[in-house]
Design an enzyme around this catalytic site. Sequence first.
Site, PDB file in Angstrom:
ATOM      1  N   THR A 147       0.826  -1.202   0.000  1.00 24.62           N
ATOM      2  CA  THR A 147       0.000   0.000   0.000  1.00 24.62           C
ATOM      3  C   THR A 147       0.863   1.257   0.000  1.00 24.62           C
ATOM      4  O   THR A 147       1.996   1.247   0.500  1.00 24.62           O
ATOM      5  CB  THR A 147      -0.897   0.003   1.260  1.00 24.62           C
ATOM      6  OG1 THR A 147      -1.458   1.286   1.423  1.00 24.62           O
ATOM      7  CG2 THR A 147      -0.100  -0.328   2.525  1.00 24.62           C
ATOM      8  N   ASP A 148       0.304   2.349  -0.498  1.00 25.64           N
ATOM      9  CA  ASP A 148       1.010   3.639  -0.424  1.00 25.64           C
ATOM     10  C   ASP A 148       1.091   4.133   1.020  1.00 25.64           C
ATOM     11  O   ASP A 148       1.871   5.040   1.326  1.00 25.64           O
ATOM     12  CB  ASP A 148       0.331   4.692  -1.325  1.00 25.64           C
ATOM     13  CG  ASP A 148      -1.139   4.940  -1.007  1.00 25.64           C
ATOM     14  OD1 ASP A 148      -1.683   4.318  -0.066  1.00 25.64           O
ATOM     15  OD2 ASP A 148      -1.753   5.774  -1.701  1.00 25.64           O
ATOM     16  N   GLU A 149       0.294   3.526   1.916  1.00 27.89           N
ATOM     17  CA  GLU A 149       0.256   4.015   3.301  1.00 27.89           C
ATOM     18  C   GLU A 149       1.572   3.789   4.039  1.00 27.89           C
ATOM     19  O   GLU A 149       1.816   4.408   5.073  1.00 27.89           O
ATOM     20  CB  GLU A 149      -0.916   3.377   4.059  1.00 27.89           C
ATOM     21  CG  GLU A 149      -2.231   3.673   3.360  1.00 27.89           C
ATOM     22  CD  GLU A 149      -3.469   3.234   4.109  1.00 27.89           C
ATOM     23  OE1 GLU A 149      -3.436   3.147   5.339  1.00 27.89           O
ATOM     24  OE2 GLU A 149      -4.484   2.988   3.441  1.00 27.89           O
ATOM     25  N   TYR A 158      -1.755  -0.903  10.857  1.00 28.59           N
ATOM     26  CA  TYR A 158      -1.906  -1.537   9.546  1.00 28.59           C
ATOM     27  C   TYR A 158      -0.709  -1.229   8.652  1.00 28.59           C
ATOM     28  O   TYR A 158      -0.051  -2.144   8.133  1.00 28.59           O
ATOM     29  CB  TYR A 158      -3.204  -1.065   8.859  1.00 28.59           C
ATOM     30  CG  TYR A 158      -3.235  -1.353   7.370  1.00 28.59           C
ATOM     31  CD1 TYR A 158      -3.237  -2.662   6.892  1.00 28.59           C
ATOM     32  CD2 TYR A 158      -3.235  -0.316   6.433  1.00 28.59           C
ATOM     33  CE1 TYR A 158      -3.249  -2.931   5.520  1.00 28.59           C
ATOM     34  CE2 TYR A 158      -3.255  -0.576   5.063  1.00 28.59           C
ATOM     35  CZ  TYR A 158      -3.255  -1.881   4.615  1.00 28.59           C
ATOM     36  OH  TYR A 158      -3.255  -2.147   3.264  1.00 28.59           O
ATOM     37  N   LYS A 193       2.241  -3.688   7.128  1.00 31.52           N
ATOM     38  CA  LYS A 193       2.499  -3.849   5.684  1.00 31.52           C
ATOM     39  C   LYS A 193       3.959  -3.493   5.392  1.00 31.52           C
ATOM     40  O   LYS A 193       4.619  -4.165   4.584  1.00 31.52           O
ATOM     41  CB  LYS A 193       1.563  -2.962   4.860  1.00 31.52           C
ATOM     42  CG  LYS A 193       0.108  -3.398   4.855  1.00 31.52           C
ATOM     43  CD  LYS A 193      -0.119  -4.771   4.238  1.00 31.52           C
ATOM     44  CE  LYS A 193       0.149  -4.836   2.745  1.00 31.52           C
ATOM     45  NZ  LYS A 193      -0.200  -6.171   2.182  1.00 31.52           N
TER      46      LYS A 193
HETATM   47  P1  NAD Z   1      -9.529  -7.563   1.851  1.00 29.34           P
HETATM   48  O1  NAD Z   1      -9.520  -7.327   3.317  1.00 29.34           O
HETATM   49  O2  NAD Z   1     -10.795  -7.348   1.087  1.00 29.34           O
HETATM   50  O3  NAD Z   1      -9.068  -9.068   1.542  1.00 29.34           O
HETATM   51  C1  NAD Z   1      -8.016  -9.686   2.226  1.00 29.34           C
HETATM   52  C2  NAD Z   1      -8.179 -11.194   2.061  1.00 29.34           C
HETATM   53  O4  NAD Z   1      -7.089 -11.825   2.748  1.00 29.34           O
HETATM   54  C3  NAD Z   1      -9.477 -11.739   2.657  1.00 29.34           C
HETATM   55  O5  NAD Z   1     -10.116 -12.581   1.715  1.00 29.34           O
HETATM   56  C4  NAD Z   1      -9.024 -12.523   3.870  1.00 29.34           C
HETATM   57  O6  NAD Z   1      -9.839 -13.651   4.138  1.00 29.34           O
HETATM   58  C5  NAD Z   1      -7.614 -12.934   3.476  1.00 29.34           C
HETATM   59  N1  NAD Z   1      -6.743 -13.154   4.643  1.00 29.34           N
HETATM   60  C6  NAD Z   1      -6.573 -12.351   5.720  1.00 29.34           C
HETATM   61  N2  NAD Z   1      -5.722 -12.918   6.591  1.00 29.34           N
HETATM   62  C7  NAD Z   1      -5.350 -14.113   6.034  1.00 29.34           C
HETATM   63  C8  NAD Z   1      -4.493 -15.152   6.457  1.00 29.34           C
HETATM   64  N3  NAD Z   1      -3.863 -15.100   7.653  1.00 29.34           N
HETATM   65  N4  NAD Z   1      -4.322 -16.216   5.641  1.00 29.34           N
HETATM   66  C9  NAD Z   1      -4.964 -16.286   4.451  1.00 29.34           C
HETATM   67  N5  NAD Z   1      -5.809 -15.340   4.020  1.00 29.34           N
HETATM   68  C10 NAD Z   1      -5.997 -14.263   4.804  1.00 29.34           C
HETATM   69  O7  NAD Z   1      -8.340  -6.704   1.286  1.00 29.34           O
HETATM   70  P2  NAD Z   1      -8.106  -6.038  -0.148  1.00 29.34           P
HETATM   71  O8  NAD Z   1      -8.632  -4.683  -0.131  1.00 29.34           O
HETATM   72  O9  NAD Z   1      -8.535  -6.984  -1.193  1.00 29.34           O
HETATM   73  O10 NAD Z   1      -6.506  -5.932  -0.136  1.00 29.34           O
HETATM   74  C11 NAD Z   1      -5.703  -6.954  -0.684  1.00 29.34           C
HETATM   75  C12 NAD Z   1      -4.240  -6.559  -0.555  1.00 29.34           C
HETATM   76  O11 NAD Z   1      -4.009  -5.315  -1.205  1.00 29.34           O
HETATM   77  C13 NAD Z   1      -3.759  -6.395   0.885  1.00 29.34           C
HETATM   78  O12 NAD Z   1      -2.463  -6.923   0.987  1.00 29.34           O
HETATM   79  C14 NAD Z   1      -3.760  -4.887   1.083  1.00 29.34           C
HETATM   80  O13 NAD Z   1      -2.808  -4.493   2.044  1.00 29.34           O
HETATM   81  C15 NAD Z   1      -3.401  -4.408  -0.306  1.00 29.34           C
HETATM   82  N6  NAD Z   1      -3.906  -3.060  -0.612  1.00 29.34           N
HETATM   83  C16 NAD Z   1      -5.249  -2.804  -0.637  1.00 29.34           C
HETATM   84  C17 NAD Z   1      -5.696  -1.515  -0.944  1.00 29.34           C
HETATM   85  C18 NAD Z   1      -7.157  -1.182  -1.032  1.00 29.34           C
HETATM   86  O14 NAD Z   1      -7.499  -0.016  -1.276  1.00 29.34           O
HETATM   87  N7  NAD Z   1      -8.069  -2.125  -0.883  1.00 29.34           N
HETATM   88  C19 NAD Z   1      -4.778  -0.498  -1.192  1.00 29.34           C
HETATM   89  C20 NAD Z   1      -3.425  -0.796  -1.119  1.00 29.34           C
HETATM   90  C21 NAD Z   1      -2.992  -2.088  -0.855  1.00 29.34           C
HETATM   91  P1  TYD Z   2     -10.558   3.432   4.211  1.00 32.12           P
HETATM   92  O1  TYD Z   2     -11.463   2.849   3.167  1.00 32.12           O
HETATM   93  O2  TYD Z   2     -10.568   2.824   5.577  1.00 32.12           O
HETATM   94  O3  TYD Z   2      -9.098   3.492   3.609  1.00 32.12           O
HETATM   95  P2  TYD Z   2      -7.710   4.137   4.207  1.00 32.12           P
HETATM   96  O4  TYD Z   2      -7.912   4.693   5.536  1.00 32.12           O
HETATM   97  O5  TYD Z   2      -6.857   2.941   4.233  1.00 32.12           O
HETATM   98  O6  TYD Z   2      -7.317   5.172   3.215  1.00 32.12           O
HETATM   99  O7  TYD Z   2     -10.940   4.952   4.374  1.00 32.12           O
HETATM  100  C1  TYD Z   2     -10.778   5.881   3.330  1.00 32.12           C
HETATM  101  C2  TYD Z   2     -10.909   7.258   3.910  1.00 32.12           C
HETATM  102  O8  TYD Z   2     -12.241   7.423   4.396  1.00 32.12           O
HETATM  103  C3  TYD Z   2      -9.999   7.511   5.104  1.00 32.12           C
HETATM  104  O9  TYD Z   2      -9.553   8.873   5.056  1.00 32.12           O
HETATM  105  C4  TYD Z   2     -10.907   7.317   6.304  1.00 32.12           C
HETATM  106  C5  TYD Z   2     -12.249   7.780   5.780  1.00 32.12           C
HETATM  107  N1  TYD Z   2     -13.435   7.138   6.378  1.00 32.12           N
HETATM  108  C6  TYD Z   2     -14.468   7.936   6.886  1.00 32.12           C
HETATM  109  O10 TYD Z   2     -14.418   9.171   6.850  1.00 32.12           O
HETATM  110  N2  TYD Z   2     -15.559   7.310   7.426  1.00 32.12           N
HETATM  111  C7  TYD Z   2     -15.652   5.954   7.489  1.00 32.12           C
HETATM  112  O11 TYD Z   2     -16.670   5.445   8.023  1.00 32.12           O
HETATM  113  C8  TYD Z   2     -14.597   5.151   6.941  1.00 32.12           C
HETATM  114  C9  TYD Z   2     -14.652   3.658   6.990  1.00 32.12           C
HETATM  115  C10 TYD Z   2     -13.489   5.784   6.387  1.00 32.12           C
END
Ligand code: NAD
Ligand code: TYD
Length: 361
Positions: A133-135, A159, A163
């Site tokens: 993630t960019d975070e 988190y 990561k």
């Molecule tokens: P998500 O939470 O929807 O899915 C995560 C999946 O991982 C789930 O299906 C969960 O069951 C599985 N999981 C969790 N712990 C596990 C374990 N111990 N063993 C096996 N499986 C496990 O997440 P997402 O949004 O699909 O994100 C996927 C990846 O992309 C993550 O690594 C996240 O850090 C990265 N990412 C996501 C975003 C975003 O905006 N969603 C942005 C940047 C990076």
């Molecule tokens: P999120 O989807 O949790 O992603 P991240 O914090 O990893 O960027 O949240 C996106 C943005 O929305 C973040 O600035 C937090 C904000 N947010 C709210 O304002 N209200 C909410 O109920 C949630 C879940 C997130």
Amino acid sequence: MANETILVTGGAGFIGANLVRYMLASWPNARVVTLDALTYAGHTANLAGLEDGRHVFIQGDIRDQPLLVGLLREHAVRGVIHLAAETHVDRSIVGPEVFVQSNVLGTLRLLEAVREVAQEQPEQIRRVVHVSTDEVYGTLGAEDAAFTPRSRYAPRSPYSASKAGGDHLARAYFHTYGLPIVVTNCSNNYGPYQHPEKLIPLMIGNALAGEPLPLYGDGRQVRDWLYVDDHCAGLAVALDQGQPGETYLFGGANQTTNLELVTAICDLLDELLPRADGFRYGALITHVADRPGHDRRYVVDGDKAWQTLGWQPSHNLTEGLRKTVAWYLGAGAEWLAARRAEPEYQDWLEENYDPRGGADQ
Ligand code: NAD
Ligand code: TYD
């Protein structure tokens, strides 16, 4: 990789399910093995309709190294995309331990499994894409330049710290053991099958139910939204052509504040599902107590991905958001209702939102 077997960890989650669908559709000769523990965030419903013989689903934990080694061997896996992780910042604030277990220890176990197989069959695994993630780069001020692959790591939530730990291990395994690791860091994804505790589906679901739309703090935090299919295209090219040892950033080129984003969702709902009583969804927006340590702004510089992989996002936020809202109202309506009805989801709402209050700040 188009003709090979690929292991996707976390493939029953949001990005994973979209990625598995994307790869099976784009690469007609590819086979995909999905490993997922099915935590609260993962669901086999996300993979419904993929029972065509080219996809195998295995329920298991990423920390289970013997299971991973067995899968890599049995399916003669050539490429790995590692997504399995705990992913919600707010949950990491409530309970950080599981984030270290899955995101740090889980990544270590996967890397060890790959190392074990590579010792016996050095040519078998061509690439491992570690998805991050960019975070991990921390927070930006309003005028700061976007994150680049050279930006300093400065995670600020449990988190993002977990990561970052996984990213460091992944890079260490490239330098120390020569494993073919590619690291990708992307901005906030959105699209179908995103768990309704994340911002966009949360707001859509609450609006449909006539419930408050809880914006943390002043709602002026900035995110760079990436349509999930665009991310999947980037991951596929990173798996196919990424240079081991390199890091690629995938951004959406769509900076917006949370308030602007939620207002845009409400405007779309007013258009696509106008209420008979003339009530406008935007009236549900409610400012609630801010997230502790809330990162103010993330923006990604995607220049390297464009220059070296020829990748750039193809959806702007207007197009992507319209597709996304239309999915949750149409094909994904039952899916959304089912996820929102789960007891774990209801417990989460109570735990996360009740203490925040609802008065405008
Ligand atoms: P998500 O939470 O929807 O899915 C995560 C999946 O991982 C789930 O299906 C969960 O069951 C599985 N999981 C969790 N712990 C596990 C374990 N111990 N063993 C096996 N499986 C496990 O997440 P997402 O949004 O699909 O994100 C996927 C990846 O992309 C993550 O690594 C996240 O850090 C990265 N990412 C996501 C975003 C975003 O905006 N969603 C942005 C940047 C990076
Ligand atoms: P999120 O989807 O949790 O992603 P991240 O914090 O990893 O960027 O949240 C996106 C943005 O929305 C973040 O600035 C937090 C904000 N947010 C709210 O304002 N209200 C909410 O109920 C949630 C879940 C997130």
